[in-house]
Design an enzyme around this catalytic site. Structure first.
Site, short mmCIF file in Angstrom:
data_model
loop_
_atom_site.label_atom_id
_atom_site.label_comp_id
_atom_site.label_asym_id
_atom_site.label_seq_id
_atom_site.Cartn_x
_atom_site.Cartn_y
_atom_site.Cartn_z
CG ASP A 56 -0.52 0.62 -3.83
OD1 ASP A 56 -1.56 0.25 -4.40
OD2 ASP A 56 -0.53 1.35 -2.81
CB ILE A 57 -3.07 -3.00 -6.71
CG1 ILE A 57 -3.97 -2.07 -5.90
CG2 ILE A 57 -2.96 -4.37 -6.07
CD1 ILE A 57 -5.42 -2.51 -5.86
CG ASP A 105 -3.72 -8.35 -5.64
OD1 ASP A 105 -3.93 -7.99 -4.45
OD2 ASP A 105 -4.60 -8.83 -6.37
N GLY A 159 0.83 -1.21 0.00
CA GLY A 159 0.00 0.00 0.00
C GLY A 159 0.86 1.25 0.00
CE1 TYR A 169 -10.79 1.23 7.26
CE2 TYR A 169 -11.60 2.57 9.06
CZ TYR A 169 -10.57 2.16 8.26
OH TYR A 169 -9.31 2.68 8.45
CE LYS A 181 -8.27 -0.67 9.23
NZ LYS A 181 -6.99 -1.13 8.69
N GLY A 228 -0.56 4.78 -1.18
CA GLY A 228 -1.68 5.39 -0.45
C GLY A 228 -1.26 6.53 0.46
CD GLN A 229 -4.31 10.19 4.47
OE1 GLN A 229 -4.87 9.24 5.02
NE2 GLN A 229 -4.53 11.44 4.82
#
Ligand code: SER
Length: 316
Positions: free
Chosen positions: A34-35, A52, A8, A142, A146, A11-12
């Site tokens: 990352d993908i 992936d 990832g 979500y 988690k 990402g952010q």
């Protein structure tokens, strides 16, 4: 020397954590994946590959081929987007983690990091200064993923000795990579619209207070947690991290100090319900006591820097 895999990395969190870890461990030892394509500085400063992480065979090959010793698994579908496709979000959020925990057990990874969230809390949780150990009855897919993830992390630590560490991140605010699909995203979007349009239509109500944190603080805390001696880690599910708490009207007032003509309007959507089920502020004495996390950014300091950096970015 440790070899680190970031899942990832586009990402952010990943796009900033990769660069921070490269400074500590050396560019060539931090493998970004990352993908989707990563930002130029991630691709140019060290190894990057499309991977992936849901493909367990590809993941294990990557880890063995590159002699990976630590993995940071940051890929996930955030709260708002997860509500649109609940079962797909569950599959993505859970399968990636379970693949990794099992791989850590099989190949004997030294350490694993996985982010949890304030989303593990729900409507029955005390919402002010939410303690580390409290009611966790999340209502979002979500949050459910988690919470289940936290239980699996603790299980793999207790049963197999996997050294997995985790933080319940508050809403993360950064000027580099936008999050996408989260409930706390308004606190990033607001800066772009304030600079470009001098106005912002907020998808939460004016008093929807949530715990937030500037990305630099989140990255420093993450590295601090991962570098702490294993004997100091008393929580193997996930640590509360407080950061700063504010609502849309407070951040708007802070922006107005820099852009006096800025106006905010409110048009709450389904994410308002999500925000109402999350804490307003978080209590984090356990993290402070165990591994000494510290934050530097308050709302004024963060606002000033966000405006400066986004202005620079938009004028390029
Ligand atoms: N920032 C995340 C979201 O809003 C919470 O972890 O989905």
């Amino acid at each position: 020397m440790d070899k680190i895999l970031i899942i990832g990395a586009s990402g952010q969190i990943g796009s900033e954590l990769t660069l921070a870890l490269r400074k500590v461990y050396g560019n060539e030892n931090v493998f970004a994946t990352d993908i989707k394509q990563a930002p130029a500085d991630v691709v140019e400063s060290g190894p990057f590959q499309i991977l992936d992480a849901l493909n367990d065979k590809a993941l294990i090959h990557f880890v063995i081929r590159n002699k990976i010793t630590q993995v940071y698994h940051l890929a996930a579908v955030l709260s708002g987007n997860a509500e649109k496709l609940p079962l797909q979000a569950w599959e993505i959020n859970m399968k990636g983690l379970l693949n990794l925990l099992d791989l850590a057990k099989e190949v004997g990874l030294k350490k694993v990091f996985w982010p949890s969230s304030i989303a593990v809390f729900g409507r029955t949780t005390p919402r002010v200064n939410t303690p580390q150990l409290t009611v966790t009855e999340p209502n979002t897919v979500y949050g459910i993923s988690k919470l289940a993830g936290e239980r699996w992390c603790e299980y793999y630590f207790n049963r197999y000795g996997v050294d997995v560490r985790s933080i319940r991140y508050p809403g993360l605010i950064s000027h580099k990579t936008e999050a996408g699909g989260g409930t706390t995203d308004y606190a990033v979007e607001i800066f772009y619209d304030a600079i470009k349009e001098k106005k912002y239509e907020c998808f939460l109500k004016e008093d929807a207070a949530l715990p937030m944190m500037f990305m630099d603080d989140a990255i420093n805390c993450t590295i601090q947690l991962m570098e702490a001696d294993a004997s100091k880690i008393s929580i193997r599910s996930s640590y509360n991290l407080g950061g700063i708490s504010f609502d849309p009207k407070e951040i708007a007032a802070e922006i107005k100090k820099h852009i006096p003509e800025f106006e905010i309007t409110y048009k709450p959507d389904f994410r308002q319900q999500i925000a109402e089920s999350w804490p307003k502020s978080i209590e984090d004495t356990v993290a402070r006591k165990d591994w000494g996390c510290e934050y530097v950014y308050d709302l004024p300091k963060m606002t000033k820097l966000m405006l400066e950096e986004i202005k620079k970015k938009l004028s390029k």
